[in-house]
Motif scaffolding. Structure first.
Motif, PDB file in Angstrom:
ATOM      1  N   VAL A  25      -4.118 -63.133 -48.827  1.00  0.00           N
ATOM      2  CA  VAL A  25      -4.427 -64.488 -48.354  1.00  0.00           C
ATOM      3  C   VAL A  25      -5.911 -64.789 -48.514  1.00  0.00           C
ATOM      4  N   LEU A  26      -6.782 -63.866 -48.087  1.00  0.00           N
ATOM      5  CA  LEU A  26      -8.224 -64.110 -48.155  1.00  0.00           C
ATOM      6  C   LEU A  26      -8.706 -64.238 -49.590  1.00  0.00           C
ATOM      7  N   THR A  27      -8.164 -63.413 -50.487  1.00  0.00           N
ATOM      8  CA  THR A  27      -8.561 -63.518 -51.891  1.00  0.00           C
ATOM      9  C   THR A  27      -8.112 -64.843 -52.488  1.00  0.00           C
ATOM     10  N   SER A  28      -6.960 -65.334 -52.071  1.00  0.00           N
ATOM     11  CA  SER A  28      -6.469 -66.612 -52.581  1.00  0.00           C
ATOM     12  C   SER A  28      -7.310 -67.782 -52.100  1.00  0.00           C
ATOM     13  N   ALA A  53       0.161 -71.303 -65.127  1.00  0.00           N
ATOM     14  CA  ALA A  53       1.618 -71.174 -65.111  1.00  0.00           C
ATOM     15  C   ALA A  53       2.044 -69.851 -65.736  1.00  0.00           C
ATOM     16  N   GLN A  54       1.388 -69.441 -66.822  1.00  0.00           N
ATOM     17  CA  GLN A  54       1.723 -68.173 -67.461  1.00  0.00           C
ATOM     18  C   GLN A  54       1.429 -66.985 -66.544  1.00  0.00           C
ATOM     19  N   LEU A  55       0.376 -67.106 -65.766  1.00  0.00           N
ATOM     20  CA  LEU A  55       0.004 -66.030 -64.846  1.00  0.00           C
ATOM     21  C   LEU A  55       0.759 -66.080 -63.528  1.00  0.00           C
ATOM     22  N   GLY A  56       1.561 -67.130 -63.324  1.00  0.00           N
ATOM     23  CA  GLY A  56       2.308 -67.273 -62.085  1.00  0.00           C
ATOM     24  C   GLY A  56       1.484 -67.787 -60.929  1.00  0.00           C
ATOM     25  N   LEU A  57       0.303 -68.342 -61.222  1.00  0.00           N
ATOM     26  CA  LEU A  57      -0.583 -68.811 -60.163  1.00  0.00           C
ATOM     27  C   LEU A  57      -0.188 -70.180 -59.633  1.00  0.00           C
ATOM     28  N   ASP A  58       0.800 -70.816 -60.264  1.00  0.00           N
ATOM     29  CA  ASP A  58       1.243 -72.126 -59.789  1.00  0.00           C
ATOM     30  C   ASP A  58       2.349 -72.010 -58.753  1.00  0.00           C
ATOM     31  N   PRO A  62       3.387 -67.522 -50.571  1.00  0.00           N
ATOM     32  CA  PRO A  62       4.365 -66.519 -50.114  1.00  0.00           C
ATOM     33  C   PRO A  62       5.203 -65.946 -51.260  1.00  0.00           C
ATOM     34  N   VAL A  63       5.555 -66.785 -52.229  1.00  0.00           N
ATOM     35  CA  VAL A  63       6.346 -66.312 -53.365  1.00  0.00           C
ATOM     36  C   VAL A  63       5.549 -65.319 -54.198  1.00  0.00           C
ATOM     37  N   ARG A  64       4.281 -65.650 -54.416  1.00  0.00           N
ATOM     38  CA  ARG A  64       3.430 -64.749 -55.196  1.00  0.00           C
ATOM     39  C   ARG A  64       3.251 -63.413 -54.489  1.00  0.00           C
ATOM     40  N   TYR A  65       3.091 -63.425 -53.161  1.00  0.00           N
ATOM     41  CA  TYR A  65       2.950 -62.161 -52.434  1.00  0.00           C
ATOM     42  C   TYR A  65       4.245 -61.354 -52.480  1.00  0.00           C
ATOM     43  N   TRP A  66       5.372 -62.027 -52.336  1.00  0.00           N
ATOM     44  CA  TRP A  66       6.654 -61.313 -52.367  1.00  0.00           C
ATOM     45  C   TRP A  66       6.878 -60.667 -53.732  1.00  0.00           C
ATOM     46  N   ASP A  67       6.526 -61.379 -54.797  1.00  0.00           N
ATOM     47  CA  ASP A  67       6.665 -60.801 -56.135  1.00  0.00           C
ATOM     48  C   ASP A  67       5.788 -59.563 -56.278  1.00  0.00           C
ATOM     49  N   TRP A  68       4.548 -59.646 -55.756  1.00  0.00           N
ATOM     50  CA  TRP A  68       3.662 -58.485 -55.837  1.00  0.00           C
ATOM     51  C   TRP A  68       4.199 -57.325 -55.007  1.00  0.00           C
ATOM     52  N   LEU A  69       4.686 -57.609 -53.798  1.00  0.00           N
ATOM     53  CA  LEU A  69       5.158 -56.556 -52.901  1.00  0.00           C
ATOM     54  C   LEU A  69       6.370 -55.837 -53.480  1.00  0.00           C
ATOM     55  N   VAL A 270     -15.422 -55.887 -55.836  1.00  0.00           N
ATOM     56  CA  VAL A 270     -16.349 -57.024 -55.796  1.00  0.00           C
ATOM     57  C   VAL A 270     -16.142 -57.930 -57.003  1.00  0.00           C
ATOM     58  N   THR A 271     -16.065 -57.339 -58.184  1.00  0.00           N
ATOM     59  CA  THR A 271     -15.877 -58.123 -59.407  1.00  0.00           C
ATOM     60  C   THR A 271     -14.538 -58.852 -59.386  1.00  0.00           C
ATOM     61  N   ALA A 272     -13.499 -58.167 -58.950  1.00  0.00           N
ATOM     62  CA  ALA A 272     -12.180 -58.782 -58.923  1.00  0.00           C
ATOM     63  C   ALA A 272     -12.109 -59.915 -57.904  1.00  0.00           C
ATOM     64  N   ALA A 273     -12.773 -59.762 -56.761  1.00  0.00           N
ATOM     65  CA  ALA A 273     -12.760 -60.820 -55.746  1.00  0.00           C
ATOM     66  C   ALA A 273     -13.491 -62.055 -56.237  1.00  0.00           C
ATOM     67  N   GLN A 274     -14.554 -61.866 -56.999  1.00  0.00           N
ATOM     68  CA  GLN A 274     -15.316 -63.011 -57.507  1.00  0.00           C
ATOM     69  C   GLN A 274     -14.512 -63.830 -58.513  1.00  0.00           C
ATOM     70  N   THR A 275     -13.596 -63.192 -59.214  1.00  0.00           N
ATOM     71  CA  THR A 275     -12.777 -63.890 -60.211  1.00  0.00           C
ATOM     72  C   THR A 275     -11.365 -64.169 -59.719  1.00  0.00           C
ATOM     73  N   GLN A 276     -11.107 -63.923 -58.435  1.00  0.00           N
ATOM     74  CA  GLN A 276      -9.770 -64.118 -57.854  1.00  0.00           C
ATOM     75  C   GLN A 276      -8.706 -63.314 -58.590  1.00  0.00           C
ATOM     76  N   ASP A 277      -9.082 -62.128 -59.005  1.00  0.00           N
ATOM     77  CA  ASP A 277      -8.136 -61.226 -59.653  1.00  0.00           C
ATOM     78  C   ASP A 277      -7.333 -60.514 -58.559  1.00  0.00           C
ATOM     79  N   ILE A 278      -6.336 -61.217 -58.040  1.00  0.00           N
ATOM     80  CA  ILE A 278      -5.618 -60.741 -56.854  1.00  0.00           C
ATOM     81  C   ILE A 278      -4.942 -59.391 -57.075  1.00  0.00           C
ATOM     82  N   PRO A 279      -4.246 -59.141 -58.188  1.00  0.00           N
ATOM     83  CA  PRO A 279      -3.610 -57.820 -58.355  1.00  0.00           C
ATOM     84  C   PRO A 279      -4.610 -56.659 -58.271  1.00  0.00           C
TER      85      PRO A 279
END
Length: 312
Positions: A25-28, A53-58, A62-69, A270-279
């Motif tokens: 949530v915080l990274t998003s 859309a290709q990355l699933g960011l649209d 909750p759906v994105r978190y469930w897919d990751w989990l 740190v680098t991933a958080a700056q670019t919102q690289d959630i995975p």
């Protein structure tokens, strides 16, 4: 021992779940758009929308978190949004750096802290007051300032150690050691303070016990009294403090790896958080959380071995 393991499992599952949810949530909520970061400022809104859309960011959060989990439960931590490299590969390549840094800092804090604590308890006087002063200074001085001081003194003015970078042990053990000296001291020296103070207080408490006077009256050598009896009975609270220190060191790795430009998990986060690289952020948070929980389990086991009351 089985009871300790069961209690750890019951507590670890909700902690890991809560950390992953909070991190996601915080990274998003970080300002910015990963699609825009990847394509650059000259990309059109339509191009950014297609990439999202290709990355699933649209999808909804909750759906994105469930897919990751669900993928993580099957051992798949996904791919980095920015680089496309599997997150597990990134974590594996950088884990050795972080573990070397934390392991060295723990060794410095444990050895120096216990030695100073025992010495100040036995000698007292100015040495005892010095340990108290070091403890206050160690807790008050920021790690980044201490790291800059070490860097200026031993990498710039006296070029004894490299100012930045990391050499794997397999490439050169000598250069691996040299690359770790300054960052390890940056984390380990301030962490020595609480260990030294707890050791001093614990040893002083044990020295006032009746069994110490009995051992001395029987002619047991002083070294044996201190190291086989006093220090062993004072070890339980020292182990607890060391556990707290280890947990704080994980947060300190982010600073040390950034300051000394080391390719570890902290810098990756740190680098991933700056670019919102959630995975990638999720992968680092998961590794840190599981490692901390395993350390807590180890502390409980050691504490039970040192304290018979806990086992019963």
């Amino acid at each position: 021992m089985h009871r300790i393991l069961f209690r750890w499992l019951v507590g670890a599952v909700p902690v890991v779940f809560g950390v992953t949810v909070l991190t996601f949530v915080l990274t998003s909520l970080v300002p910015g758009d990963p699609g825009r970061t990847i394509l650059g400022a000259n990309a059109s809104p339509a191009q950014v929308k297609v990439l999202d859309a290709q990355l699933g960011l649209d999808h909804p959060l909750p759906v994105r978190y469930w897919d990751w989990l669900t993928a993580a439960l099957h051992g798949n931590l996904g791919d980095s949004i920015t680089s496309g490299v599997p997150v597990s590969d990134q974590l594996t390549s950088r884990l050795g750096t972080t573990l070397s840094l934390i392991g060295g800092a723990i060794l410095v804090a444990a050895v120096a802290g216990v030695a100073l604590g025992v010495l100040s308890a036995l000698k007292g006087g100015w040495l005892g007051r010095a340990v108290d002063g070091i403890a206050l200074v160690g807790l008050a001085v920021p790690n980044f300032w201490f790291g800059l001081v070490l860097m200026t003194a031993f990498a710039v003015r006296l070029p004894l150690f490299p100012v930045s970078g990391y050499v794997p042990f397999t490439d050169s053990p000598v250069q691996w050691f040299e690359s770790l000296v300054l960052p390890v001291l940056t984390l380990g020296v301030p962490a020595t303070a609480p260990v030294a103070k707890q050791t001093r207080d614990g040893v002083l408490t044990q020295l006032d016990r009746e069994y110490v006077r009995v051992l001395r009256a029987r002619g047991v050598p002083e070294r044996s009294v201190i190291f086989r009896h006093v220090l062993r009975n004072a070890a339980a609270p020292i182990v607890t403090v060391l556990g707290v220190v280890v947990v704080t060191l994980f947060g300190g790795t982010v600073l040390a790896e950034t300051l000394f430009v080391m390719p570890g998990l902290g810098g990756l986060a740190v680098t991933a958080a700056q670019t919102q690289d959630i995975p990638t952020v999720q992968g680092v948070a998961l590794v840190f959380t599981v490692t901390v929980m395993l350390i807590n389990l180890l502390i409980e086991v050691v504490y039970a071995m040192l304290n018979p009351k806990v086992r019963t």
